[in-house]
Motif scaffolding. Structure first.
Motif, PDB file in Angstrom:
ATOM      1  N   ILE A  24       1.526  -0.817  -0.325  1.00 30.77           N
ATOM      2  CA  ILE A  24       0.158  -0.004  -0.125  1.00 30.77           C
ATOM      3  C   ILE A  24       1.218   0.909  -0.169  1.00 30.77           C
ATOM      4  O   ILE A  24       0.342   2.079  -1.180  1.00 30.77           O
ATOM      5  CB  ILE A  24      -1.196  -0.143   0.946  1.00 30.77           C
ATOM      6  N   THR A  25       2.048   1.460   0.754  1.00 36.95           N
ATOM      7  CA  THR A  25       2.862   2.206   0.321  1.00 36.95           C
ATOM      8  C   THR A  25       3.814   2.498  -0.858  1.00 36.95           C
ATOM      9  O   THR A  25       3.245   4.426  -0.807  1.00 36.95           O
ATOM     10  CB  THR A  25       3.944   2.632   1.821  1.00 36.95           C
ATOM     11  N   ALA A  26       3.488   1.510  -1.110  1.00 38.79           N
ATOM     12  CA  ALA A  26       4.331   1.815  -2.398  1.00 38.79           C
ATOM     13  C   ALA A  26       3.424   2.326  -3.491  1.00 38.79           C
ATOM     14  O   ALA A  26       3.665   3.061  -4.283  1.00 38.79           O
ATOM     15  CB  ALA A  26       5.350   0.540  -2.764  1.00 38.79           C
ATOM     16  N   LEU A  27       1.829   1.589  -3.006  1.00 40.95           N
ATOM     17  CA  LEU A  27       0.950   2.261  -3.845  1.00 40.95           C
ATOM     18  C   LEU A  27       0.758   3.501  -4.200  1.00 40.95           C
ATOM     19  O   LEU A  27       0.648   4.123  -5.091  1.00 40.95           O
ATOM     20  CB  LEU A  27      -0.223   0.988  -4.007  1.00 40.95           C
ATOM     21  N   CYS A  28       0.529   4.201  -2.245  1.00 43.34           N
ATOM     22  CA  CYS A  28       0.513   5.311  -3.069  1.00 43.34           C
ATOM     23  C   CYS A  28       1.185   6.113  -3.627  1.00 43.34           C
ATOM     24  O   CYS A  28       1.378   7.214  -3.445  1.00 43.34           O
ATOM     25  CB  CYS A  28       0.117   5.698  -1.371  1.00 43.34           C
ATOM     26  N   LYS A  29       2.782   5.660  -3.369  1.00 42.25           N
ATOM     27  CA  LYS A  29       3.775   6.924  -4.394  1.00 42.25           C
ATOM     28  C   LYS A  29       3.777   7.261  -5.288  1.00 42.25           C
ATOM     29  O   LYS A  29       3.669   7.647  -6.412  1.00 42.25           O
ATOM     30  CB  LYS A  29       4.903   5.642  -3.479  1.00 42.25           C
ATOM     31  N   GLY A  30       3.186   5.435  -5.824  1.00 42.38           N
ATOM     32  CA  GLY A  30       3.227   5.117  -7.424  1.00 42.38           C
ATOM     33  C   GLY A  30       1.256   5.818  -7.855  1.00 42.38           C
ATOM     34  O   GLY A  30       1.311   6.455  -9.054  1.00 42.38           O
ATOM     35  N   VAL A  31       0.600   6.179  -6.733  1.00 42.60           N
ATOM     36  CA  VAL A  31      -1.010   6.703  -7.453  1.00 42.60           C
ATOM     37  C   VAL A  31       0.013   8.836  -7.150  1.00 42.60           C
ATOM     38  O   VAL A  31      -0.692   9.246  -8.140  1.00 42.60           O
ATOM     39  CB  VAL A  31      -1.590   7.004  -6.376  1.00 42.60           C
ATOM     40  N   LYS A  32       0.207   8.890  -6.096  1.00 41.13           N
ATOM     41  CA  LYS A  32       1.225  10.617  -6.316  1.00 41.13           C
ATOM     42  C   LYS A  32       1.700  10.865  -7.170  1.00 41.13           C
ATOM     43  O   LYS A  32       1.618  12.424  -8.049  1.00 41.13           O
ATOM     44  CB  LYS A  32       1.762  10.771  -4.856  1.00 41.13           C
ATOM     45  N   ASP A  33       2.336   9.528  -8.337  1.00 45.52           N
ATOM     46  CA  ASP A  33       3.365  10.021  -9.013  1.00 45.52           C
ATOM     47  C   ASP A  33       2.487  10.139 -10.102  1.00 45.52           C
ATOM     48  O   ASP A  33       3.458  10.085 -11.199  1.00 45.52           O
ATOM     49  CB  ASP A  33       4.764   9.148  -9.371  1.00 45.52           C
ATOM     50  N   GLY A  34       1.086   9.772  -9.776  1.00 41.28           N
ATOM     51  CA  GLY A  34       0.523   9.914 -10.884  1.00 41.28           C
ATOM     52  C   GLY A  34      -0.392   8.603 -12.526  1.00 41.28           C
ATOM     53  O   GLY A  34      -0.668   8.650 -13.394  1.00 41.28           O
ATOM     54  N   SER A  35       0.593   7.619 -11.988  1.00 43.10           N
ATOM     55  CA  SER A  35       0.165   6.564 -12.569  1.00 43.10           C
ATOM     56  C   SER A  35      -1.126   5.787 -12.646  1.00 43.10           C
ATOM     57  O   SER A  35      -2.379   6.264 -11.067  1.00 43.10           O
ATOM     58  CB  SER A  35       0.885   5.390 -11.755  1.00 43.10           C
TER      59      SER A  35
END
Length: 107
Positions: A24-35
């Motif tokens: 989930i932490t890695a998911l949130c970073k990806g979402v924040k980057d616009g993926s």
């Protein structure tokens, strides 16, 4: 889903908290980057698999997290109070009220 949330990440069965936290932490970073959400979840799972202990690389640990709903990227907008035009508008209204009160005091 009933309250209008366009997408959710949920687990299909009980999962290890540390594994879920890492994904989930890695998911949130990806979402924040616009993926897009589906790409961000896939990348988070792959990142977990690359760094996971071989004993916890079994799909029963990481495959429980799935995306339900819209997979399009999340658009992050600044809150209303961080928009400059709102402050300019508020300043103009306050200035107009002060000017109007000064005119009524003279009359």
């Amino acid at each position: 889903a009933y309250t209008g949330c366009p997408s959710m990440v949920m687990n299909l069965w009980d999962c290890d908290d540390q594994v879920a936290d890492a994904i989930i932490t890695a998911l949130c970073k990806g979402v924040k980057d616009g993926s897009p959400l589906d790409v961000a979840l896939r990348d988070a799972k792959l990142q977990y698999l690359l760094s996971a202990d071989p004993m916890k690389a079994h799909p029963s640990y990481w495959a429980t997290l799935v995306l339900l709903g819209d997979e399009s990227p999340v658009v992050m907008r600044a809150p209303w109070y961080r928009r400059a035009w709102m402050w300019w508008l508020a300043g103009a209204v306050v200035a107009a009220l002060i000017f109007r009160s000064m005119l009524f005091k003279r009359a």
